[in-house]
Design a protein around this motif. Structure first.
Motif, mmCIF file in Angstrom:
data_model
loop_
_atom_site.group_PDB
_atom_site.id
_atom_site.type_symbol
_atom_site.label_atom_id
_atom_site.label_comp_id
_atom_site.label_asym_id
_atom_site.label_seq_id
_atom_site.Cartn_x
_atom_site.Cartn_y
_atom_site.Cartn_z
ATOM 1 N N UNK A 134 -10.578 11.972 12.189
ATOM 2 C CA UNK A 134 -11.390 11.482 11.077
ATOM 3 C C UNK A 134 -10.847 10.176 10.499
ATOM 4 N N UNK A 135 -9.581 9.883 10.754
ATOM 5 C CA UNK A 135 -8.923 8.773 10.079
ATOM 6 C C UNK A 135 -8.703 7.566 10.982
ATOM 7 N N UNK A 136 -9.135 6.413 10.467
ATOM 8 C CA UNK A 136 -8.838 5.170 11.161
ATOM 9 C C UNK A 136 -7.396 4.758 10.980
ATOM 10 N N UNK A 137 -6.803 5.155 9.844
ATOM 11 C CA UNK A 137 -5.425 4.808 9.536
ATOM 12 C C UNK A 137 -4.719 5.997 8.896
ATOM 13 N N UNK A 138 -3.424 6.137 9.196
ATOM 14 C CA UNK A 138 -2.573 7.130 8.541
ATOM 15 C C UNK A 138 -1.318 6.410 8.067
ATOM 16 N N UNK A 139 -1.072 6.438 6.771
ATOM 17 C CA UNK A 139 0.096 5.790 6.199
ATOM 18 C C UNK A 139 0.957 6.828 5.501
ATOM 19 N N UNK A 140 2.206 6.963 5.950
ATOM 20 C CA UNK A 140 3.127 7.908 5.347
ATOM 21 C C UNK A 140 4.023 7.254 4.314
ATOM 22 N N UNK A 141 4.945 8.053 3.795
ATOM 23 C CA UNK A 141 5.842 7.555 2.766
ATOM 24 C C UNK A 141 6.807 6.499 3.244
ATOM 25 N N UNK A 142 6.954 6.373 4.564
ATOM 26 C CA UNK A 142 7.827 5.351 5.135
ATOM 27 C C UNK A 142 7.065 4.102 5.562
ATOM 28 N N UNK A 143 5.766 4.038 5.264
ATOM 29 C CA UNK A 143 4.948 2.904 5.722
ATOM 30 C C UNK A 143 5.124 1.671 4.841
ATOM 31 N N UNK A 144 5.435 1.888 3.575
ATOM 32 C CA UNK A 144 5.554 0.785 2.622
ATOM 33 C C UNK A 144 6.847 0.931 1.830
ATOM 34 N N UNK A 145 7.198 -0.106 1.092
ATOM 35 C CA UNK A 145 8.473 -0.072 0.366
ATOM 36 C C UNK A 145 8.432 0.831 -0.859
ATOM 37 N N UNK A 146 7.228 1.179 -1.306
ATOM 38 C CA UNK A 146 7.106 2.106 -2.440
ATOM 39 C C UNK A 146 6.074 3.179 -2.117
ATOM 40 N N UNK A 147 6.197 4.327 -2.786
ATOM 41 C CA UNK A 147 5.332 5.472 -2.535
ATOM 42 C C UNK A 147 4.485 5.774 -3.769
ATOM 43 N N UNK A 148 3.430 6.568 -3.566
ATOM 44 C CA UNK A 148 2.704 7.095 -4.716
ATOM 45 C C UNK A 148 3.686 7.842 -5.617
ATOM 46 N N UNK A 149 3.639 7.692 -6.934
ATOM 47 C CA UNK A 149 2.521 7.200 -7.748
ATOM 48 C C UNK A 149 2.414 5.685 -7.902
ATOM 49 N N UNK A 150 3.279 4.924 -7.230
ATOM 50 C CA UNK A 150 3.089 3.471 -7.226
ATOM 51 C C UNK A 150 1.766 3.156 -6.540
ATOM 52 N N UNK A 151 1.011 2.163 -7.008
ATOM 53 C CA UNK A 151 -0.280 1.854 -6.395
ATOM 54 C C UNK A 151 -0.194 1.126 -5.054
ATOM 55 N N UNK A 152 0.997 0.638 -4.685
ATOM 56 C CA UNK A 152 1.114 -0.180 -3.469
ATOM 57 C C UNK A 152 0.505 0.464 -2.225
ATOM 58 N N UNK A 153 0.802 1.725 -1.915
ATOM 59 C CA UNK A 153 0.206 2.307 -0.697
ATOM 60 C C UNK A 153 -1.315 2.288 -0.707
ATOM 61 N N UNK A 154 -1.922 2.547 -1.863
ATOM 62 C CA UNK A 154 -3.382 2.546 -1.943
ATOM 63 C C UNK A 154 -3.934 1.133 -1.785
ATOM 64 N N UNK A 155 -3.289 0.180 -2.415
ATOM 65 C CA UNK A 155 -3.756 -1.208 -2.312
ATOM 66 C C UNK A 155 -3.633 -1.720 -0.877
ATOM 67 N N UNK A 156 -2.545 -1.378 -0.210
ATOM 68 C CA UNK A 156 -2.368 -1.793 1.180
ATOM 69 C C UNK A 156 -3.378 -1.100 2.089
ATOM 70 N N UNK A 157 -3.649 0.173 1.819
ATOM 71 C CA UNK A 157 -4.652 0.880 2.619
ATOM 72 C C UNK A 157 -6.025 0.259 2.431
ATOM 73 N N UNK A 158 -6.361 -0.101 1.210
ATOM 74 C CA UNK A 158 -7.641 -0.772 0.947
ATOM 75 C C UNK A 158 -7.723 -2.082 1.723
ATOM 76 N N UNK A 159 -6.628 -2.826 1.726
ATOM 77 C CA UNK A 159 -6.609 -4.111 2.440
ATOM 78 C C UNK A 159 -6.863 -3.903 3.927
ATOM 79 N N UNK A 160 -6.172 -2.932 4.513
ATOM 80 C CA UNK A 160 -6.341 -2.668 5.947
ATOM 81 C C UNK A 160 -7.749 -2.158 6.243
#
Length: 220
Positions: A134-160
């Motif tokens: 179902x997913x075009x992308x899967x981003x885990x906690x090691x995908x970005x320098x910060x994790x939820x609840x930081x907004x960075x993972x969501x913003x990066x996912x939106x960009x991709x």
């Protein structure tokens, strides 16, 4: 009744939202604690600790079991080994999870899974439960320098995904998901059955709540 219009994409959490993974966490953590001659933790305690990434989970479990912070590296190594062995074995997709994902996809939304679980473990768990496709992308906690609840993972996912945050629905199970979505400027819906650190999820700042992900189709 439709609550959301003009959506381009959806970002969905994993643990506590799509799959009940508490059993995996309990077995892996207690396996690691046993190696350090520390007492096992009950499921209710582990459930309260889930949601802020594996490092936080291991550190918190170590403290709950009375272990010194100096044991963290050994605990982390043991936990990773145990989790790799049990990933998915004691986990079950929630009723309605597949139906909800199908409804999102059928609505024409681009889908990403964003979780604080390490990416490798997340992809394997989704594959085992028949949800990975179902997913075009899967981003885990090691995908970005910060994790939820930081907004960075969501913003990066939106960009991709090529989607505007304001037109990207976030679906999760905790205040971490809600806080990340609010900071990112995304609408957010929370399921009522997941892991929310022992607190009532309906007290979180969200645009709606679902008792089953299968019901999300009525809101699109």
């Amino acid at each position: 009744m439709s609550r959301f219009t003009g959506l381009q994409a959806a970002i969905v959490d994993l643990d506590g939202t799509l799959v009940d993974t508490l059993g995996d966490f309990v077995v892996a953590l207690n396996g690691a604690l046993a190696e350090l001659s520390l007492p096992a933790l009950p499921a209710a305690t582990v459930e309260r600790l889930v949601g802020k990434g594996s490092e936080h989970l291991v550190r918190s479990a170590l403290r709950e079991a009375g272990g010194a912070d100096a044991l963290y590296e050994a605990a982390w190594t043991a936990y990773q080994r145990h989790y790799g062995k049990v990933n998915g074995r004691h986990a079950t997709a929630y009723p309605g999870a597949e139906q909800g994902l199908r409804a999102l996809r059928d609505a024409g939304l681009r889908l990403a899974c964003v979780t604080n679980k390490p990416t490798g473990f997340a992809r394997e768990l989704l594959r085992q439960k028949g949800l990975l496709a179902f997913f075009g992308q899967v981003f885990g906690g090691d995908a970005f320098e910060r994790r939820k609840p930081d907004p960075l993972p969501l913003l990066e996912a939106c960009r991709v995904l090529g989607a505007a945050p304001a037109r990207t629905l976030v679906i999760g199970d905790s205040v971490n998901d809600a806080a990340a979505a609010r900071a990112a400027g995304c609408p957010v819906v929370l399921v009522s059955y997941g892991y929310n650190h022992g607190q009532p999820v309906r007290s979180a700042d969200a645009d709606g709540f679902l008792d089953s992900l299968a019901g999300v189709g009525a809101w699109l």
